[in-house]
Design a protein around this motif. Sequence first.
Motif, PDB file in Angstrom:
ATOM      1  N   VAL A 106       4.778   6.648 -17.035  1.00 54.63           N
ATOM      2  CA  VAL A 106       4.498   5.290 -17.495  1.00 54.63           C
ATOM      3  C   VAL A 106       4.964   4.304 -16.423  1.00 54.63           C
ATOM      4  O   VAL A 106       6.098   4.391 -15.946  1.00 54.63           O
ATOM      5  N   TYR A 107       4.069   3.397 -16.045  1.00 54.99           N
ATOM      6  CA  TYR A 107       4.412   2.290 -15.151  1.00 54.99           C
ATOM      7  C   TYR A 107       4.214   0.993 -15.933  1.00 54.99           C
ATOM      8  O   TYR A 107       3.113   0.717 -16.419  1.00 54.99           O
ATOM      9  N   LYS A 108       5.290   0.199 -16.068  1.00 53.23           N
ATOM     10  CA  LYS A 108       5.199  -1.082 -16.760  1.00 53.23           C
ATOM     11  C   LYS A 108       5.131  -2.209 -15.733  1.00 53.23           C
ATOM     12  O   LYS A 108       5.896  -2.215 -14.766  1.00 53.23           O
ATOM     13  N   MET A 109       4.213  -3.151 -15.959  1.00 54.53           N
ATOM     14  CA  MET A 109       4.016  -4.261 -15.032  1.00 54.53           C
ATOM     15  C   MET A 109       4.125  -5.585 -15.793  1.00 54.53           C
ATOM     16  O   MET A 109       3.586  -5.718 -16.891  1.00 54.53           O
ATOM     17  N   ARG A 110       4.823  -6.551 -15.187  1.00 54.65           N
ATOM     18  CA  ARG A 110       4.986  -7.867 -15.804  1.00 54.65           C
ATOM     19  C   ARG A 110       4.253  -8.926 -14.988  1.00 54.65           C
ATOM     20  O   ARG A 110       4.166  -8.825 -13.768  1.00 54.65           O
ATOM     21  N   PHE A 111       3.741  -9.962 -15.700  1.00 51.32           N
ATOM     22  CA  PHE A 111       3.072 -11.079 -15.042  1.00 51.32           C
ATOM     23  C   PHE A 111       4.131 -12.138 -14.718  1.00 51.32           C
ATOM     24  O   PHE A 111       4.923 -12.515 -15.579  1.00 51.32           O
ATOM     25  N   GLU A 158       2.954  -8.283 -20.440  1.00 50.22           N
ATOM     26  CA  GLU A 158       3.270  -6.961 -19.885  1.00 50.22           C
ATOM     27  C   GLU A 158       2.116  -6.001 -20.157  1.00 50.22           C
ATOM     28  O   GLU A 158       1.506  -6.030 -21.222  1.00 50.22           O
ATOM     29  N   ILE A 159       1.805  -5.169 -19.155  1.00 54.00           N
ATOM     30  CA  ILE A 159       0.830  -4.090 -19.332  1.00 54.00           C
ATOM     31  C   ILE A 159       1.505  -2.781 -18.971  1.00 54.00           C
ATOM     32  O   ILE A 159       2.517  -2.755 -18.254  1.00 54.00           O
ATOM     33  N   GLN A 160       0.940  -1.674 -19.481  1.00 53.60           N
ATOM     34  CA  GLN A 160       1.461  -0.344 -19.184  1.00 53.60           C
ATOM     35  C   GLN A 160       0.329   0.535 -18.674  1.00 53.60           C
ATOM     36  O   GLN A 160      -0.781   0.512 -19.219  1.00 53.60           O
ATOM     37  N   LEU A 161       0.621   1.281 -17.637  1.00 53.53           N
ATOM     38  CA  LEU A 161      -0.319   2.274 -17.098  1.00 53.53           C
ATOM     39  C   LEU A 161       0.280   3.653 -17.353  1.00 53.53           C
ATOM     40  O   LEU A 161       1.430   3.912 -16.975  1.00 53.53           O
ATOM     41  N   THR A 162      -0.482   4.524 -18.000  1.00 55.11           N
ATOM     42  CA  THR A 162       0.025   5.858 -18.317  1.00 55.11           C
ATOM     43  C   THR A 162      -0.946   6.916 -17.799  1.00 55.11           C
ATOM     44  O   THR A 162      -2.145   6.665 -17.653  1.00 55.11           O
ATOM     45  N   GLY A 163      -0.424   8.120 -17.545  1.00 56.24           N
ATOM     46  CA  GLY A 163      -1.246   9.236 -17.088  1.00 56.24           C
ATOM     47  C   GLY A 163      -0.363  10.422 -16.752  1.00 56.24           C
ATOM     48  O   GLY A 163       0.873  10.327 -16.750  1.00 56.24           O
ATOM     49  N   ILE A 164      -1.008  11.551 -16.446  1.00 54.84           N
ATOM     50  CA  ILE A 164      -0.232  12.758 -16.125  1.00 54.84           C
ATOM     51  C   ILE A 164      -0.072  12.951 -14.617  1.00 54.84           C
ATOM     52  O   ILE A 164       0.806  13.686 -14.181  1.00 54.84           O
ATOM     53  N   ASP A 165      -0.902  12.281 -13.816  1.00 55.94           N
ATOM     54  CA  ASP A 165      -0.837  12.425 -12.356  1.00 55.94           C
ATOM     55  C   ASP A 165      -0.107  11.214 -11.786  1.00 55.94           C
ATOM     56  O   ASP A 165      -0.629  10.096 -11.814  1.00 55.94           O
ATOM     57  N   ILE A 166       1.105  11.430 -11.262  1.00 53.33           N
ATOM     58  CA  ILE A 166       1.918  10.311 -10.790  1.00 53.33           C
ATOM     59  C   ILE A 166       1.261   9.606  -9.609  1.00 53.33           C
ATOM     60  O   ILE A 166       1.408   8.378  -9.452  1.00 53.33           O
ATOM     61  N   LYS A 168      -1.972   9.034  -9.102  1.00 53.69           N
ATOM     62  CA  LYS A 168      -3.030   8.129  -9.564  1.00 53.69           C
ATOM     63  C   LYS A 168      -2.463   6.936 -10.327  1.00 53.69           C
ATOM     64  O   LYS A 168      -2.945   5.808 -10.189  1.00 53.69           O
ATOM     65  N   VAL A 169      -1.428   7.180 -11.144  1.00 49.93           N
ATOM     66  CA  VAL A 169      -0.821   6.079 -11.911  1.00 49.93           C
ATOM     67  C   VAL A 169      -0.158   5.092 -10.966  1.00 49.93           C
ATOM     68  O   VAL A 169      -0.343   3.871 -11.080  1.00 49.93           O
ATOM     69  N   SER A 170       0.611   5.595 -10.008  1.00 48.13           N
ATOM     70  CA  SER A 170       1.316   4.710  -9.084  1.00 48.13           C
ATOM     71  C   SER A 170       0.346   3.986  -8.153  1.00 48.13           C
ATOM     72  O   SER A 170       0.563   2.811  -7.822  1.00 48.13           O
ATOM     73  N   LEU A 171      -0.732   4.665  -7.734  1.00 50.12           N
ATOM     74  CA  LEU A 171      -1.712   4.021  -6.854  1.00 50.12           C
ATOM     75  C   LEU A 171      -2.440   2.896  -7.585  1.00 50.12           C
ATOM     76  O   LEU A 171      -2.695   1.832  -7.011  1.00 50.12           O
ATOM     77  N   THR A 172      -2.760   3.100  -8.871  1.00 53.61           N
ATOM     78  CA  THR A 172      -3.401   2.043  -9.657  1.00 53.61           C
ATOM     79  C   THR A 172      -2.473   0.841  -9.790  1.00 53.61           C
ATOM     80  O   THR A 172      -2.904  -0.310  -9.652  1.00 53.61           O
ATOM     81  N   ALA A 173      -1.187   1.105 -10.042  1.00 55.11           N
ATOM     82  CA  ALA A 173      -0.216   0.011 -10.150  1.00 55.11           C
ATOM     83  C   ALA A 173      -0.113  -0.749  -8.830  1.00 55.11           C
ATOM     84  O   ALA A 173      -0.035  -1.990  -8.818  1.00 55.11           O
ATOM     85  N   ALA A 174      -0.120  -0.026  -7.725  1.00 52.52           N
ATOM     86  CA  ALA A 174      -0.031  -0.671  -6.410  1.00 52.52           C
ATOM     87  C   ALA A 174      -1.267  -1.527  -6.128  1.00 52.52           C
ATOM     88  O   ALA A 174      -1.160  -2.630  -5.569  1.00 52.52           O
ATOM     89  N   GLN A 175      -2.442  -1.032  -6.517  1.00 55.34           N
ATOM     90  CA  GLN A 175      -3.662  -1.793  -6.288  1.00 55.34           C
ATOM     91  C   GLN A 175      -3.691  -3.081  -7.115  1.00 55.34           C
ATOM     92  O   GLN A 175      -4.174  -4.118  -6.658  1.00 55.34           O
ATOM     93  N   ILE A 176      -3.161  -3.011  -8.356  1.00 52.37           N
ATOM     94  CA  ILE A 176      -3.090  -4.221  -9.190  1.00 52.37           C
ATOM     95  C   ILE A 176      -2.120  -5.226  -8.567  1.00 52.37           C
ATOM     96  O   ILE A 176      -2.391  -6.433  -8.511  1.00 52.37           O
ATOM     97  N   LEU A 191       5.844 -17.342  -6.062  1.00 50.67           N
ATOM     98  CA  LEU A 191       6.243 -15.989  -6.445  1.00 50.67           C
ATOM     99  C   LEU A 191       5.312 -15.398  -7.493  1.00 50.67           C
ATOM    100  O   LEU A 191       5.627 -14.369  -8.088  1.00 50.67           O
ATOM    101  N   ASP A 192       4.171 -16.068  -7.740  1.00 50.44           N
ATOM    102  CA  ASP A 192       3.255 -15.581  -8.765  1.00 50.44           C
ATOM    103  C   ASP A 192       2.714 -14.202  -8.400  1.00 50.44           C
ATOM    104  O   ASP A 192       2.533 -13.880  -7.227  1.00 50.44           O
ATOM    105  N   GLY A 193       2.444 -13.398  -9.444  1.00 42.74           N
ATOM    106  CA  GLY A 193       1.862 -12.083  -9.200  1.00 42.74           C
ATOM    107  C   GLY A 193       2.101 -11.162 -10.383  1.00 42.74           C
ATOM    108  O   GLY A 193       2.644 -11.555 -11.413  1.00 42.74           O
ATOM    109  N   ILE A 194       1.671  -9.921 -10.215  1.00 44.68           N
ATOM    110  CA  ILE A 194       1.892  -8.877 -11.224  1.00 44.68           C
ATOM    111  C   ILE A 194       2.715  -7.781 -10.539  1.00 44.68           C
ATOM    112  O   ILE A 194       2.267  -7.194  -9.549  1.00 44.68           O
ATOM    113  N   TYR A 195       3.902  -7.546 -11.067  1.00 47.65           N
ATOM    114  CA  TYR A 195       4.848  -6.652 -10.394  1.00 47.65           C
ATOM    115  C   TYR A 195       5.271  -5.506 -11.317  1.00 47.65           C
ATOM    116  O   TYR A 195       5.338  -5.672 -12.535  1.00 47.65           O
TER     117      TYR A 195
END
Length: 205
Positions: A106-111, A158-166, A168-176, A191-195
């Motif tokens: 699980v990767y959690k991202m905040r706006f 807040e959004i959450q990205l979940t998956g079994i392949d770390i 793909k999950v981490s790469l999607t979070a990085a792209q966002i 400092l605006d962004g999604i982190y």
Amino acid sequence: MKTVLATRTVEIPEGVEISVNARVVTVKGKLGELVRDFKHMPMECRVVKGSDFMDAIEEGEDGYEAMDKDFVKVDLWFASRKQLACVRTVCSHIENMIVGVTRGFVYKMRFVYSHFPINVSLAGDSVEIRNFLGERRVRKVKLLPGVKYIRSEDVKDEIQLTGIDITKVSLTAAQIQQATNIRHKDLRKFLDGIYVSEKGPAPEE
């Protein structure tokens, strides 16, 4: 100077099946199946019983229990210093695959915004980011296969990205996160962004 033999093992937990064929590792668990190719590394990789390398297992209760378990054994012969680092890297990848098929990631991202609220929505298999710094341009990030998008209900922005392949999950979070990079402005002020605010294995049920 070269090391004659470097060896590492990864214990296979219950409920997980691992097969190795020509350095292609397949891990099966209750959440799915992951396949990873390690042919670019000149190493030996195979599944062995604990009793096959008893010398490496210390005597005692834990040692006798380990004799009945299966392990993934990685051997690297006559390796240079840089090649030695690959042994632990491969074992870490296999451990992440085991965690992925048993618990998931699980990767959690905040706006983060000071004035213009960031609007994020899911359209098909793409994440759409609107009103970033008041811009009218719609930023789109495609979700990689196997990655799920969840909008947190209890936490605002807040959004959450979940998956079994770390990977793909981490790469999607990085792209966002990179979709909201700010250019031509003072980064200390804007400092605006999604982190990514939190990441790791999914909590056990």
